[in-house]
Design a protein around this motif. Structure first.
Motif, short mmCIF file in Angstrom:
data_model
loop_
_atom_site.label_atom_id
_atom_site.label_comp_id
_atom_site.label_asym_id
_atom_site.label_seq_id
_atom_site.Cartn_x
_atom_site.Cartn_y
_atom_site.Cartn_z
N ARG A 343 -40.41 -29.87 45.02
CA ARG A 343 -40.91 -28.49 44.96
C ARG A 343 -42.11 -28.28 45.87
NH1 ARG A 343 -41.71 -28.40 40.06
NH2 ARG A 343 -43.96 -28.65 39.87
N HIS A 344 -43.14 -29.12 45.74
CA HIS A 344 -44.36 -28.93 46.55
C HIS A 344 -44.10 -29.17 48.03
CE1 HIS A 344 -46.84 -28.19 43.13
NE2 HIS A 344 -46.63 -29.38 42.58
N ALA A 345 -43.26 -30.14 48.34
CA ALA A 345 -42.93 -30.41 49.74
C ALA A 345 -42.18 -29.23 50.35
CB ALA A 345 -42.11 -31.69 49.85
N SER A 346 -41.27 -28.65 49.60
CA SER A 346 -40.49 -27.52 50.11
C SER A 346 -41.38 -26.31 50.36
CB SER A 346 -39.38 -27.16 49.11
OG SER A 346 -38.48 -28.23 48.96
N ILE A 347 -42.29 -26.04 49.44
CA ILE A 347 -43.19 -24.88 49.60
C ILE A 347 -44.09 -25.07 50.82
CG2 ILE A 347 -45.11 -23.64 48.54
CD1 ILE A 347 -43.79 -24.25 45.81
N SER A 348 -44.63 -26.27 50.98
CA SER A 348 -45.49 -26.54 52.13
C SER A 348 -44.70 -26.51 53.44
CB SER A 348 -46.20 -27.89 51.97
OG SER A 348 -47.07 -27.87 50.86
N LEU A 349 -43.49 -27.07 53.40
CA LEU A 349 -42.65 -27.09 54.60
C LEU A 349 -42.31 -25.67 55.04
CD1 LEU A 349 -41.06 -28.77 56.66
CD2 LEU A 349 -39.13 -28.77 55.04
N PHE A 375 -32.36 -23.30 52.42
CA PHE A 375 -33.81 -23.55 52.33
C PHE A 375 -34.61 -22.28 52.60
CE2 PHE A 375 -37.54 -24.47 55.11
CZ PHE A 375 -38.41 -24.91 54.13
N MET A 376 -34.26 -21.55 53.63
CA MET A 376 -34.99 -20.34 53.98
C MET A 376 -34.82 -19.25 52.93
SD MET A 376 -36.63 -21.00 56.72
CE MET A 376 -37.11 -19.38 57.35
N ASP A 377 -33.64 -19.18 52.32
CA ASP A 377 -33.39 -18.15 51.31
C ASP A 377 -34.17 -18.41 50.03
OD1 ASP A 377 -31.68 -16.88 53.03
OD2 ASP A 377 -29.85 -17.73 52.17
N SER A 378 -34.31 -19.67 49.67
CA SER A 378 -34.97 -19.99 48.40
C SER A 378 -35.67 -21.34 48.47
CB SER A 378 -33.94 -19.98 47.26
OG SER A 378 -34.58 -20.19 46.02
N PRO A 379 -36.81 -21.41 49.18
CA PRO A 379 -37.49 -22.70 49.35
C PRO A 379 -37.99 -23.31 48.04
CG PRO A 379 -38.87 -20.89 50.11
CD PRO A 379 -37.52 -20.31 49.85
N GLU A 380 -38.15 -22.51 47.00
CA GLU A 380 -38.68 -23.03 45.74
C GLU A 380 -37.60 -23.60 44.83
OE1 GLU A 380 -41.22 -20.33 43.73
OE2 GLU A 380 -42.53 -19.98 45.45
N TRP A 382 -34.10 -24.51 46.39
CA TRP A 382 -32.96 -25.03 47.14
C TRP A 382 -32.70 -26.51 46.88
CZ3 TRP A 382 -32.85 -28.34 51.67
CH2 TRP A 382 -34.07 -28.96 51.91
N TYR A 383 -33.76 -27.25 46.63
CA TYR A 383 -33.64 -28.70 46.46
C TYR A 383 -32.87 -29.07 45.19
CZ TYR A 383 -37.66 -27.48 43.57
OH TYR A 383 -38.50 -26.88 42.66
N THR A 384 -32.75 -28.13 44.24
CA THR A 384 -32.03 -28.44 43.00
C THR A 384 -30.53 -28.59 43.25
OG1 THR A 384 -31.75 -26.08 42.47
CG2 THR A 384 -33.73 -27.18 41.63
N LYS A 385 -30.08 -28.14 44.40
CA LYS A 385 -28.64 -28.20 44.69
C LYS A 385 -28.32 -29.28 45.72
CE LYS A 385 -28.11 -23.27 43.67
NZ LYS A 385 -27.72 -21.94 44.20
N LEU A 386 -29.30 -30.11 46.05
CA LEU A 386 -29.05 -31.18 47.01
C LEU A 386 -28.16 -32.26 46.38
CD1 LEU A 386 -32.60 -31.78 48.56
CD2 LEU A 386 -30.65 -30.71 49.68
N ASP A 387 -27.17 -32.73 47.14
CA ASP A 387 -26.39 -33.87 46.66
C ASP A 387 -27.01 -35.14 47.24
OD1 ASP A 387 -25.36 -34.38 49.30
OD2 ASP A 387 -23.87 -32.81 48.98
N PRO A 388 -26.62 -36.30 46.74
CA PRO A 388 -27.23 -37.55 47.21
C PRO A 388 -27.13 -37.77 48.71
CG PRO A 388 -26.01 -37.93 45.19
CD PRO A 388 -25.70 -36.52 45.60
#
Length: 410
Positions: A343-349, A375-380, A382-388
């Motif tokens: 979360r914090h990395a995505s917001i800063s990125l 990522f651009m649509d929902s940076p806060e 988007w990471y919840t939908k990442l696969d391995p």
């Protein structure tokens, strides 16, 4: 010649002193209770009137008993409170001088280091040291010369009483003000508190360091490790104070080292978040989730701090890019073991992507069109939908943006 009234007052004083001299512990405790009840808040003239101009005779007895018994906790709290009545008395400079002449400062500091004494006794000792420090610069210097900063820092770090810790912090803050000869020593003493196990002590030390920062400037060399080390705290109040201190330090020579250290925290050694528990040894197939590893907590905090610092200064943001912060933030965003890092990395990125076109270009290339758009649509979120597989691509990214290009495009 003395009047009959004066002679009677002197007679009463002598009886009182003889009673004290012949009394044992219980009787002396009663005498102290009565003294505290009757004389708290009195001025020097009022105390002298009470003791027929012989108040110093009683103070001498108090300090003598303190010197002989402070290691045994014999009525120690009452004794310290009684001495405090003399030291806090308005116009009572001579009482302070008399107390210091018997080594009062050394006794009070030694009390702080005696593990078997009660916290309330140690707190009373700190309060007396505060009274001494409030008397002026030379008295602050005397405390520091007696290794007071070290004793107070150790007490702050180890005390179990929040009130006592606050008293120690107030005194350290006082010793750091109007005391140019020793203010750097106070600053270093507070830095030494940071690695301790007490979150409250860490918070108080960080607060005081931030306040002192403008006074000391670049004079004391700030070690990077203990400052960044508190970012692994699970206590948000500690992390908040650490961020405030880091913001203050950005105006000083230590900035490059701190930024380098922050970026390094984004890419800790890769370890598993799951482990076998000893309690489940009977069932080797049972897994339990342990607390997030400290390096992951530190990683998340570093990602958050980086965003805060970059948003406050374009110059700092450019320096971070030169230190390969984009690569580090992408690694943290791919850490499936710790969602706070993502979360914090995505917001800063997101801030770097929006601010620097070259960063946007490189991140888009690394993520691919679909993932980048998510990522651009929902940076806060988007990471919840990442696969391995996607997380592994983030963790192993090779993004490297030259700092000079970032400066040209900011």
């Amino acid at each position: 010649m003395t009047s009959v009234k004066e002679q009677e007052a002197i007679r009463k004083l002598m009886i009182f002193l003889q009673e004290w001299d012949s009394a044992h512990k219980v009787a002396r405790s009663r005498i102290l209770d009565n003294f505290i009840k009757s004389n708290d808040g009195k001025t020097e003239p009022e105390l002298e009137l009470e003791f027929s101009q012989g108040a110093s005779l009683f103070l001498a007895r108090l300090t003598a008993w303190l010197r002989m018994t402070y290691t045994y906790s014999t009525c120690l709290n009452r004794l310290l409170k009684s001495v405090g009545i003399f030291l806090s008395a308005a116009s009572g400079c001579r009482y302070l001088t008399e107390f210091l002449e018997i080594g009062g400062v050394s006794i009070l500091l030694e009390i702080l280091g005696l593990n078997h004494l009660k916290e309330e006794d140690k707190r009373a000792s700190v309060k007396l040291l505060q009274l001494i420090a409030d008397a002026g610069r030379k008295y602050k210097e005397l405390i520091c010369e007696s290794y007071g900063v070290r004793s107070l820092a150790e007490f702050l770090a180890t005390s179990k009483s929040a009130d006592a810790q606050e008293d120690a912090q107030v005194l350290l803050d006082s010793l750091g003000r109007g005391n140019p000869k020793y203010q750097n020593q106070v600053y270093k003493g507070l830095i030494a508190v940071l690695p301790c196990a007490s979150p409250r002590a860490q918070q108080l030390a960080l607060q005081t360091l931030r306040v002192m920062q403008d006074m000391v400037g670049d004079a004391p060399s700030v070690p990077v490790e203990p400052v960044l080390g508190v970012l692994c705290s699970v206590h948000l109040e500690v992390q908040y104070e650490a961020i405030q201190l880091l913001k203050a330090l950005m105006a000083h020579e230590v900035r490059p080292a701190l930024l380098k250290g922050l970026v390094a925290l984004l890419t800790p050694p890769r370890k598993k978040a799951f482990t076998f528990c000893n309690k489940t040894a009977k069932d080797p197939t049972a897994l339990c989730l342990r607390e997030p590893m400290l390096v992951y907590i530190q990683q998340a905090a570093a990602a958050k701090v980086i965003g805060v610092l970059a948003k406050e200064s374009a110059e700092v943001a450019e320096e971070l890019i030169q230190l390969k912060v984009v690569h580090g933030l992408m690694v943290a965003a791919g850490n499936l073991d710790y969602v706070a890092s993502q979360r914090h990395a995505s917001i800063s990125l997101e801030y770097f992507v929006h601010t620097f076109p070259i960063v946007e270009e490189c991140v888009k290339k690394a993520l691919g069109h679909t993932l980048f758009q998510r990522f651009m649509d929902s940076p806060e979120t988007w990471y919840t939908k990442l696969d391995p597989v996607q997380a592994e691509e983030l963790a192993s990214n090779t993004v490297d943006i030259p700092g000079d290009i970032a400066r040209m495009q900011s």
